[in-house]
Design a protein around this motif. Structure first.
Motif, PDB file in Angstrom:
ATOM      1  N   ALA A   1       0.829  -1.210   0.000  1.00 44.96           N
ATOM      2  CA  ALA A   1       0.000   0.000   0.000  1.00 44.96           C
ATOM      3  C   ALA A   1       0.866   1.263   0.000  1.00 44.96           C
ATOM      4  N   SER A   2       2.094   1.152   0.490  1.00 41.36           N
ATOM      5  CA  SER A   2       2.994   2.308   0.610  1.00 41.36           C
ATOM      6  C   SER A   2       3.807   2.577  -0.645  1.00 41.36           C
ATOM      7  N   ARG A   3       3.887   1.607  -1.554  1.00 40.48           N
ATOM      8  CA  ARG A   3       4.737   1.765  -2.739  1.00 40.48           C
ATOM      9  C   ARG A   3       4.384   3.031  -3.521  1.00 40.48           C
ATOM     10  N   GLY A   4       5.409   3.858  -3.746  1.00 45.34           N
ATOM     11  CA  GLY A   4       5.213   5.110  -4.473  1.00 45.34           C
ATOM     12  C   GLY A   4       4.630   6.229  -3.631  1.00 45.34           C
ATOM     13  N   GLU A   5       4.306   5.949  -2.391  1.00 43.94           N
ATOM     14  CA  GLU A   5       3.697   6.940  -1.495  1.00 43.94           C
ATOM     15  C   GLU A   5       4.771   7.637  -0.658  1.00 43.94           C
ATOM     16  N   PRO A   6       4.491   8.859  -0.198  1.00 47.60           N
ATOM     17  CA  PRO A   6       5.456   9.556   0.669  1.00 47.60           C
ATOM     18  C   PRO A   6       5.662   8.792   1.985  1.00 47.60           C
ATOM     19  N   THR A   7       6.864   8.865   2.495  1.00 48.81           N
ATOM     20  CA  THR A   7       7.155   8.293   3.808  1.00 48.81           C
ATOM     21  C   THR A   7       6.806   9.320   4.882  1.00 48.81           C
ATOM     22  N   VAL A   8       6.816   8.880   6.123  1.00 44.55           N
ATOM     23  CA  VAL A   8       6.500   9.750   7.250  1.00 44.55           C
ATOM     24  C   VAL A   8       7.755   9.898   8.099  1.00 44.55           C
ATOM     25  N   ALA A   9       8.154  11.141   8.350  1.00 41.75           N
ATOM     26  CA  ALA A   9       9.338  11.404   9.177  1.00 41.75           C
ATOM     27  C   ALA A   9       8.954  11.374  10.650  1.00 41.75           C
ATOM     28  N   GLU A  10       9.706  10.606  11.424  1.00 38.89           N
ATOM     29  CA  GLU A  10       9.542  10.559  12.874  1.00 38.89           C
ATOM     30  C   GLU A  10      10.917  10.739  13.506  1.00 38.89           C
ATOM     31  N   LEU A  11      10.955  11.380  14.661  1.00 37.89           N
ATOM     32  CA  LEU A  11      12.211  11.682  15.339  1.00 37.89           C
ATOM     33  C   LEU A  11      12.162  11.158  16.771  1.00 37.89           C
ATOM     34  N   TYR A  12      13.252  10.509  17.182  1.00 36.76           N
ATOM     35  CA  TYR A  12      13.324   9.927  18.521  1.00 36.76           C
ATOM     36  C   TYR A  12      14.625  10.324  19.206  1.00 36.76           C
ATOM     37  N   ASP A  13      14.540  10.565  20.500  1.00 38.92           N
ATOM     38  CA  ASP A  13      15.708  10.821  21.334  1.00 38.92           C
ATOM     39  C   ASP A  13      15.996   9.529  22.086  1.00 38.92           C
ATOM     40  N   LEU A  14      16.958   8.756  21.586  1.00 37.22           N
ATOM     41  CA  LEU A  14      17.239   7.440  22.143  1.00 37.22           C
ATOM     42  C   LEU A  14      17.807   7.497  23.560  1.00 37.22           C
ATOM     43  N   SER A  15      18.305   8.648  23.979  1.00 37.04           N
ATOM     44  CA  SER A  15      18.827   8.750  25.343  1.00 37.04           C
ATOM     45  C   SER A  15      17.698   8.706  26.374  1.00 37.04           C
ATOM     46  N   HIS A  16      16.483   9.030  25.950  1.00 39.12           N
ATOM     47  CA  HIS A  16      15.327   9.017  26.853  1.00 39.12           C
ATOM     48  C   HIS A  16      14.216   8.081  26.397  1.00 39.12           C
ATOM     49  N   ASP A  17      14.338   7.533  25.193  1.00 34.54           N
ATOM     50  CA  ASP A  17      13.246   6.753  24.608  1.00 34.54           C
ATOM     51  C   ASP A  17      13.813   5.628  23.753  1.00 34.54           C
ATOM     52  N   ILE A  18      14.425   4.650  24.396  1.00 35.57           N
ATOM     53  CA  ILE A  18      15.049   3.548  23.676  1.00 35.57           C
ATOM     54  C   ILE A  18      14.011   2.687  22.954  1.00 35.57           C
TER      55      ILE A  18
ATOM     56  N   ALA B   1       9.061   5.152  21.295  1.00 38.78           N
ATOM     57  CA  ALA B   1       7.619   5.228  21.509  1.00 38.78           C
ATOM     58  C   ALA B   1       7.080   6.653  21.391  1.00 38.78           C
ATOM     59  N   HIS B   2       7.956   7.666  21.452  1.00 42.84           N
ATOM     60  CA  HIS B   2       7.505   9.059  21.478  1.00 42.84           C
ATOM     61  C   HIS B   2       8.124   9.849  20.330  1.00 42.84           C
ATOM     62  N   ASP B   3       7.346  10.042  19.289  1.00 37.16           N
ATOM     63  CA  ASP B   3       7.783  10.791  18.116  1.00 37.16           C
ATOM     64  C   ASP B   3       7.878  12.271  18.474  1.00 37.16           C
ATOM     65  N   LEU B   4       9.045  12.864  18.314  1.00 40.69           N
ATOM     66  CA  LEU B   4       9.286  14.264  18.662  1.00 40.69           C
ATOM     67  C   LEU B   4       9.387  15.171  17.436  1.00 40.69           C
ATOM     68  N   ALA B   5       9.052  14.657  16.259  1.00 38.72           N
ATOM     69  CA  ALA B   5       9.253  15.413  15.013  1.00 38.72           C
ATOM     70  C   ALA B   5       8.527  16.755  15.005  1.00 38.72           C
ATOM     71  N   LYS B   6       7.315  16.800  15.477  1.00 38.19           N
ATOM     72  CA  LYS B   6       6.558  18.061  15.435  1.00 38.19           C
ATOM     73  C   LYS B   6       7.179  19.122  16.325  1.00 38.19           C
TER      74      LYS B   6
END
Length: 195
Positions: free
Chosen positions: A123-140, A143-148
């Motif tokens: 279903a994702s082929r050719g579709e935009p991906t979604v950017a997510e950002l994680y701080d591994l020092s606090h969220d190994i 689980a908590h996307d900080l991108a916004k």
């Protein structure tokens, strides 16, 4: 799911499993034993990739790597021997890729993931991906996307990832090319490489 139901956590506290773009898909212990050179029971949190064995062996042999060789290999010899003079060659970022074509760029404790935009690969082929950002020092567990809340960091890391791909190499001084167009902003339309 069957392993989890049986009480077995194959990836420990990490999200995902082998082949995923998440830490559970890539993070494994790396053990080095070298009597009389590396003290027993020492540990390091140095980021290492399997590709780094090449540059580390070259360092051990005091050989310079040609610019067009082992373009993504960084030496960890300084880390395992505790030699500050060799630390200049150490890795501080890494690009990961999943079985599904997702990309991740890790820099220090920050990890930028470009995950599938839809629930499945097809279903994702050719579709935009979604950017997510994680701080591994606090969220190994990623689980908590900080991108916004960290949009500037997403922009900066995306620029660095783009530059690595454009250069075809991540090791300073190395030169390389990719054998196809590499996209992380959309999921590949083809299983392998477009003809």
């Amino acid at each position: 799911d069957e392993l989890l139901a049986a009480g077995h956590l194959p990836s420990g506290p990490y999200r995902g499993h082998k082949g995923d773009v998440w830490e559970g898909g890539h993070r494994v212990p790396f053990v080095v034993r070298w009597p009389d050179r590396i003290p027993a029971d020492t540990t390091s949190d140095q980021m290492v990739c399997l590709t780094d064995l090449f540059a580390s062996c070259a360092d051990l042999l005091q050989a310079e790597l040609p610019a067009d060789c082992a373009q993504d290999s960084f030496s960890f010899l300084g880390t395992i021997l505790g030699r500050q003079d060799l630390e200049r060659k150490r890795r501080n970022s890494m690009v990961n890729h999943s079985n599904f074509g997702e990309f991740a760029f890790r820099k220090g404790d920050w990890k930028l993931v470009y995950r599938l935009g839809k629930p499945t690969l097809n279903a994702s082929r050719g579709e935009p991906t979604v950017a997510e950002l994680y701080d591994l020092s606090h969220d190994i567990a990623e689980a908590h996307d900080l991108a916004k809340g960290e949009q500037q960091r997403v922009v900066e890391m995306t620029g660095e990832l783009s530059a690595l791909i454009k250069n075809g190499a991540s090791r300073p001084g190395a030169t390389g090319t990719n054998d196809c167009r590499v996209r992380f902003d959309s999921t590949q339309s083809y299983r392998w490489v477009e003809d």
